[in-house]
Motif scaffolding. Structure first.
Motif, short mmCIF file in Angstrom:
data_model
loop_
_atom_site.label_atom_id
_atom_site.label_comp_id
_atom_site.label_asym_id
_atom_site.label_seq_id
_atom_site.Cartn_x
_atom_site.Cartn_y
_atom_site.Cartn_z
N ARG A 154 3.07 -9.31 9.65
CA ARG A 154 2.33 -8.32 8.86
C ARG A 154 2.62 -6.94 9.39
O ARG A 154 2.80 -6.75 10.58
CB ARG A 154 0.82 -8.60 8.94
N VAL A 155 2.67 -5.97 8.48
CA VAL A 155 3.10 -4.62 8.88
C VAL A 155 1.94 -3.71 9.20
O VAL A 155 2.11 -2.52 9.30
CB VAL A 155 3.93 -3.96 7.78
N TYR A 156 0.76 -4.23 9.40
CA TYR A 156 -0.42 -3.38 9.44
C TYR A 156 -0.37 -2.29 10.49
O TYR A 156 -0.94 -1.23 10.32
CB TYR A 156 -1.68 -4.23 9.63
N TYR A 157 0.33 -2.54 11.55
CA TYR A 157 0.43 -1.51 12.58
C TYR A 157 1.84 -0.98 12.73
O TYR A 157 2.17 -0.30 13.68
CB TYR A 157 -0.09 -2.06 13.92
N GLY A 158 2.67 -1.33 11.76
CA GLY A 158 4.01 -0.75 11.74
C GLY A 158 4.92 -1.29 12.82
O GLY A 158 4.62 -2.28 13.48
N TYR A 159 6.00 -0.65 12.95
CA TYR A 159 6.99 -1.03 13.95
C TYR A 159 6.92 -0.04 15.11
O TYR A 159 6.46 1.09 14.95
CB TYR A 159 8.41 -0.92 13.41
N TYR A 203 1.22 -2.11 0.76
CA TYR A 203 0.83 -1.52 2.03
C TYR A 203 1.77 -0.37 2.32
O TYR A 203 2.99 -0.50 2.14
CB TYR A 203 0.90 -2.57 3.16
N LEU A 253 2.70 3.19 4.81
CA LEU A 253 2.56 3.78 6.13
C LEU A 253 3.24 5.14 6.15
O LEU A 253 4.19 5.40 5.39
CB LEU A 253 3.20 2.90 7.20
N TYR A 285 5.11 7.70 8.99
CA TYR A 285 5.66 7.85 10.32
C TYR A 285 6.02 9.31 10.55
O TYR A 285 6.37 10.04 9.63
CB TYR A 285 6.94 7.00 10.47
N ASN A 317 7.24 -8.55 6.82
CA ASN A 317 6.89 -7.21 7.27
C ASN A 317 8.06 -6.24 7.18
O ASN A 317 8.19 -5.35 8.00
CB ASN A 317 6.33 -7.27 8.69
#
Lengths: 115, 113
Positions: free
Chosen positions: A99-104, B32, B34, B36, B99
């Motif tokens: 899951r990408v919830y906290y990114g990479y 989802y 994000l 950066y 992901n």
């Protein structure tokens, strides 16, 4: 943790030479990604691994590019032979879970210049 | 075909004012998102995220807004500070399909003192 470690930071090579970029992901992370950043295309995904197995390499531009992950703590991206259009910043990133919830978490990148 | 687009390559804002960075996407499966932030000679670092079940997420000076019908998201920075000067990337994912992140081309923000 030292984060994602990439080497070298800078690489200048002549056209036709082989180039190998290295990455050490964060311990415990089970996903590893290779990205390339260029002015024209931004950040583009080249390939990613899950538990050391390549999952999607559709972003690899051509057969001159290859990537390996022999174990959970090391990956390489190889270009052979290199061409001037390969000049870019190459980033490695790692993450935990699917899951990408906290990114990479990205490394600092390798700036490759092919002359 | 870029599925995530940041149409403004650069933005200049005065210190203390609001910075608004925009991002559009085409894939309706993305659920989802994000943002950066990237400084020169460093890798991108995670800033803030939002799920498609929300339309707003706030973290200190940073707020992300999502408009699903328009397939548009934006990042607001209030007040802007010189240290916010960086390249900002938006990214999107189909969270239930793994992901993998798809990134936009980035917007360079310059905050002038």
């Amino acid at each position: 943790d030292a984060g994602v470690i990439q080497s070298p930071r800078h690489e200048v090579t002549e056209m036709g030479q082989e180039v190998t970029l290295r990455c050490k992901p964060i311990s415990g992370h089970d996903y590893l990604f290779w990205y390339r950043q260029t002015m024209m295309r931004g950040l583009e995904l080249l390939i990613y691994f899950n538990n050391n197995v390549p999952i999607d390499d559709s972003g690899m531009p051509e057969d001159r590019f290859s990537a390996k992950m022999p174990n959970a703590s090391f990956s390489t991206l190889k270009i052979q032979p290199s061409e001037p259009r390969d000049s870019a910043v190459y980033f490695c990133a790692s993450s935990f879970g699917d899951r990408v919830y906290y990114g990479y978490t990205f490394g600092s990148g390798t700036r490759l210049t092919v002359v | 075909d870029q599925q995530v687009k940041q149409n403004s390559p650069s933005l200049s804002v005065q210190e203390g004012r609001i910075s608004i960075l925009n991002c559009d996407y085409t894939n309706s499966m993305f659920d989802y998102f994000l943002w950066y932030k990237k400084y020169p000679a460093e890798g991108p670092t995670f800033l803030i995220s939002i799920s498609s079940i929300k339309d707003k997420n706030e973290d200190g000076r940073f707020t992300v807004f999502l408009n699903k019908s328009a397939k548009h998201l934006s990042l607001h920075i209030v007040p802007s500070q010189p240290g916010d000067s960086a390249v900002y990337f938006c990214a999107a994912s189909v969270s239930y399909a793994g992901n993998m992140l798809t990134f936009g081309g980035g917007t360079r923000l310059m905050v002038k003192p």
